[in-house]
Enzyme design. Structure first.
Site, PDB file in Angstrom:
ATOM      1  N   ASN A  11     -28.966  16.389  21.919  1.00 12.87           N
ATOM      2  CA  ASN A  11     -29.287  14.961  21.808  1.00 12.87           C
ATOM      3  C   ASN A  11     -29.559  14.438  23.217  1.00 12.87           C
ATOM      4  O   ASN A  11     -28.638  14.241  23.997  1.00 12.87           O
ATOM      5  CB  ASN A  11     -28.094  14.228  21.165  1.00 12.87           C
ATOM      6  CG  ASN A  11     -28.280  12.719  21.152  1.00 12.87           C
ATOM      7  OD1 ASN A  11     -29.384  12.212  21.387  1.00 12.87           O
ATOM      8  ND2 ASN A  11     -27.203  11.994  20.885  1.00 12.87           N
ATOM      9  N   LYS A  13     -30.548  11.611  24.063  1.00 14.46           N
ATOM     10  CA  LYS A  13     -30.290  10.168  24.152  1.00 14.46           C
ATOM     11  C   LYS A  13     -31.502   9.470  24.788  1.00 14.46           C
ATOM     12  O   LYS A  13     -32.634   9.897  24.576  1.00 14.46           O
ATOM     13  CB  LYS A  13     -28.988   9.909  24.910  1.00 14.46           C
ATOM     14  CG  LYS A  13     -27.830  10.753  24.369  1.00 14.46           C
ATOM     15  CD  LYS A  13     -26.484  10.286  24.794  1.00 14.46           C
ATOM     16  CE  LYS A  13     -25.429  11.270  24.313  1.00 14.46           C
ATOM     17  NZ  LYS A  13     -24.094  10.743  24.296  1.00 14.46           N
ATOM     18  N   HIS A  97     -25.148   8.121  14.579  1.00 16.43           N
ATOM     19  CA  HIS A  97     -24.485   8.490  15.837  1.00 16.43           C
ATOM     20  C   HIS A  97     -23.553   7.343  16.241  1.00 16.43           C
ATOM     21  O   HIS A  97     -23.874   6.168  16.035  1.00 16.43           O
ATOM     22  CB  HIS A  97     -25.536   8.743  16.925  1.00 16.43           C
ATOM     23  CG  HIS A  97     -24.958   9.356  18.153  1.00 16.43           C
ATOM     24  ND1 HIS A  97     -24.288   8.606  19.103  1.00 16.43           N
ATOM     25  CD2 HIS A  97     -24.909  10.637  18.579  1.00 16.43           C
ATOM     26  CE1 HIS A  97     -23.861   9.420  20.062  1.00 16.43           C
ATOM     27  NE2 HIS A  97     -24.228  10.657  19.765  1.00 16.43           N
ATOM     28  N   GLU A  99     -22.983   5.965  18.953  1.00 20.57           N
ATOM     29  CA  GLU A  99     -23.578   4.960  19.847  1.00 20.57           C
ATOM     30  C   GLU A  99     -24.405   3.951  19.044  1.00 20.57           C
ATOM     31  O   GLU A  99     -24.489   2.781  19.422  1.00 20.57           O
ATOM     32  CB  GLU A  99     -24.408   5.655  20.944  1.00 20.57           C
ATOM     33  CG  GLU A  99     -23.490   6.323  21.967  1.00 20.57           C
ATOM     34  CD  GLU A  99     -24.101   7.497  22.711  1.00 20.57           C
ATOM     35  OE1 GLU A  99     -25.323   7.697  22.665  1.00 20.57           O
ATOM     36  OE2 GLU A  99     -23.317   8.239  23.342  1.00 20.57           O
ATOM     37  N   GLU A 169     -17.997  14.151  15.313  1.00 19.85           N
ATOM     38  CA  GLU A 169     -17.989  13.716  16.703  1.00 19.85           C
ATOM     39  C   GLU A 169     -16.910  12.649  16.913  1.00 19.85           C
ATOM     40  O   GLU A 169     -17.161  11.452  16.657  1.00 19.85           O
ATOM     41  CB  GLU A 169     -19.341  13.120  17.079  1.00 19.85           C
ATOM     42  CG  GLU A 169     -20.489  14.096  16.954  1.00 19.85           C
ATOM     43  CD  GLU A 169     -21.606  13.765  17.936  1.00 19.85           C
ATOM     44  OE1 GLU A 169     -21.961  14.640  18.722  1.00 19.85           O
ATOM     45  OE2 GLU A 169     -22.094  12.625  17.916  1.00 19.85           O
ATOM     46  N   GLY A 175     -19.231  11.836  25.630  1.00 23.96           N
ATOM     47  CA  GLY A 175     -19.604  11.401  26.977  1.00 23.96           C
ATOM     48  C   GLY A 175     -18.423  11.110  27.886  1.00 23.96           C
ATOM     49  O   GLY A 175     -18.583  10.491  28.935  1.00 23.96           O
ATOM     50  N   SER A 214     -18.440  16.075  24.367  1.00 25.30           N
ATOM     51  CA  SER A 214     -18.154  16.744  25.643  1.00 25.30           C
ATOM     52  C   SER A 214     -18.172  18.271  25.542  1.00 25.30           C
ATOM     53  O   SER A 214     -17.387  18.959  26.208  1.00 25.30           O
ATOM     54  CB  SER A 214     -16.824  16.246  26.222  1.00 25.30           C
ATOM     55  OG  SER A 214     -16.906  14.864  26.514  1.00 25.30           O
TER      56      SER A 214
HETATM   57  C1  PEP Z   1     -23.596  13.174  21.573  1.00 26.81           C
HETATM   58  O1  PEP Z   1     -24.337  12.377  22.137  1.00 26.81           O
HETATM   59  O2  PEP Z   1     -23.720  13.388  20.372  1.00 26.81           O
HETATM   60  C2  PEP Z   1     -22.557  13.843  22.358  1.00 26.81           C
HETATM   61  C3  PEP Z   1     -21.743  14.631  21.739  1.00 26.81           C
HETATM   62  O3  PEP Z   1     -22.536  13.582  23.714  1.00 26.81           O
HETATM   63  P1  PEP Z   1     -21.733  14.410  24.824  1.00 26.81           P
HETATM   64  O4  PEP Z   1     -21.974  15.876  24.552  1.00 26.81           O
HETATM   65  O5  PEP Z   1     -22.304  13.964  26.124  1.00 26.81           O
HETATM   66  O6  PEP Z   1     -20.278  14.070  24.660  1.00 26.81           O
END
Ligand code: PEP
Length: 258
Positions: A11, A13, A97, A99, A169, A175, A214
């Site tokens: 992803n 972003k 997601h 976010e 997630e 993040g 992460s």
């Molecule tokens: C994501 O954006 O779905 C995500 C898991 O981000 P990160 O790997 O940076 O934590």
């Protein structure tokens, strides 16, 4: 695990315009292509870069994904991009997601409508679920995840659900550099599979459940070895060429039993 081909999606972003995205996809392509026999791989750029990445990956087995889609097919919805408009340009769409939920107020009802629209247009959906830290601390993780699954996916037909990937997630791990422990990830992924079994029956044994939050080159293998985790949704680390390749390689090695 054997009945499920693991799936790693990057992803990106809100990073990489068309030129950068194309360059990055071209650099990844030869390194990832050889791994697609063991791992399904998708790159998910911002909308504006989807055609450029599609062109860079044309003729390869690496998939392209979008990060969101609107459920109406057309009309006065300024700034939105319809699932109908993405059909033919990509294979997957990330839906729900955290976010989107956190910064854009996306609700479980919208997650359902978006998933339905994505599937109706022949695309596949990566539907994200995850608890926030106060919810985990209050012992509400299982209830939150079950609620998100039922309201986001409960209205789908089995034939639609077959094209859904679920990404677990935990919001507090996205993040932050603070990944879930393998025990936490497996506990929730197991619960997700149990709930999907209740909702859709035996077909859920084939559903891929990704872990996201992460994931990096150092911790990815611990997730890939878990019985109910079938790959990863990778954010930050998917923007680093070598690190993303190592993550996918690691997934391929675990799938090969190495
Ligand atoms: C994501 O954006 O779905 C995500 C898991 O981000 P990160 O790997 O940076 O934590």
């Amino acid at each position: 695990m054997a009945e499920r081909v693991p799936f790693v999606a990057g992803n990106w972003k809100m990073n990489f315009g068309p030129a950068m995205a194309s360059q990055f996809a071209l650099a990844l392509r030869p390194q990832l292509e050889a791994l697609t026999s063991r791992v399904e791989i998708a790159l998910c750029p911002p909308f504006i870069s989807i055609p450029a990445v599609g062109q860079a990956l044309d003729g390869s087995s690496i998939r392209v994904g979008a990060q969101d889609a609107y459920y109406e097919d057309s009309g006065a919805f300024t700034g939105e991009v319809a699932a109908a408009q993405l059909a033919g340009l990509c294979d997957y769409v990330i839906i729900g997601h955290s976010e989107r939920r956190q910064y854009f107020g996306e609700t479980d009802v919208e997650v359902f409508l978006k998933a339905k629209a994505v599937l109706a247009h022949g695309l596949r959906a990566i539907v994200c679920v995850g608890e926030r830290l106060p919810e985990r601390d209050a012992g509400r993780t299982a209830a939150v995840i079950r609620g998100q699954l039922w309201s986001g996916l409960g209205g789908l037909e089995v034939s639609e659900f077959e094209r859904v990937v679920v990404a677990y997630e935990p919001v507090w791990a996205i993040g932050t550099g603070r990944a879930a422990t393998p025990e936490q990830a497996q506990e929730v992924a197991g619960l997700v599979r149990e709930e999907l079994q209740r909702m859709f029956g035996p077909v859920s044994r084939k559903t891929r459940i990704q872990y996201g939050g992460s994931v990096n080159q150092a911790n990815c293998a611990t997730f890939f070895r878990l019985p109910d985790i079938d790959g990863a949704l990778v954010g930050g680390a998917s923007l680093k060429e070598q690190e993303f390749v190592v993550i996918v390689q690691s997934c391929a090695q675990v799938a090969a039993g190495v």
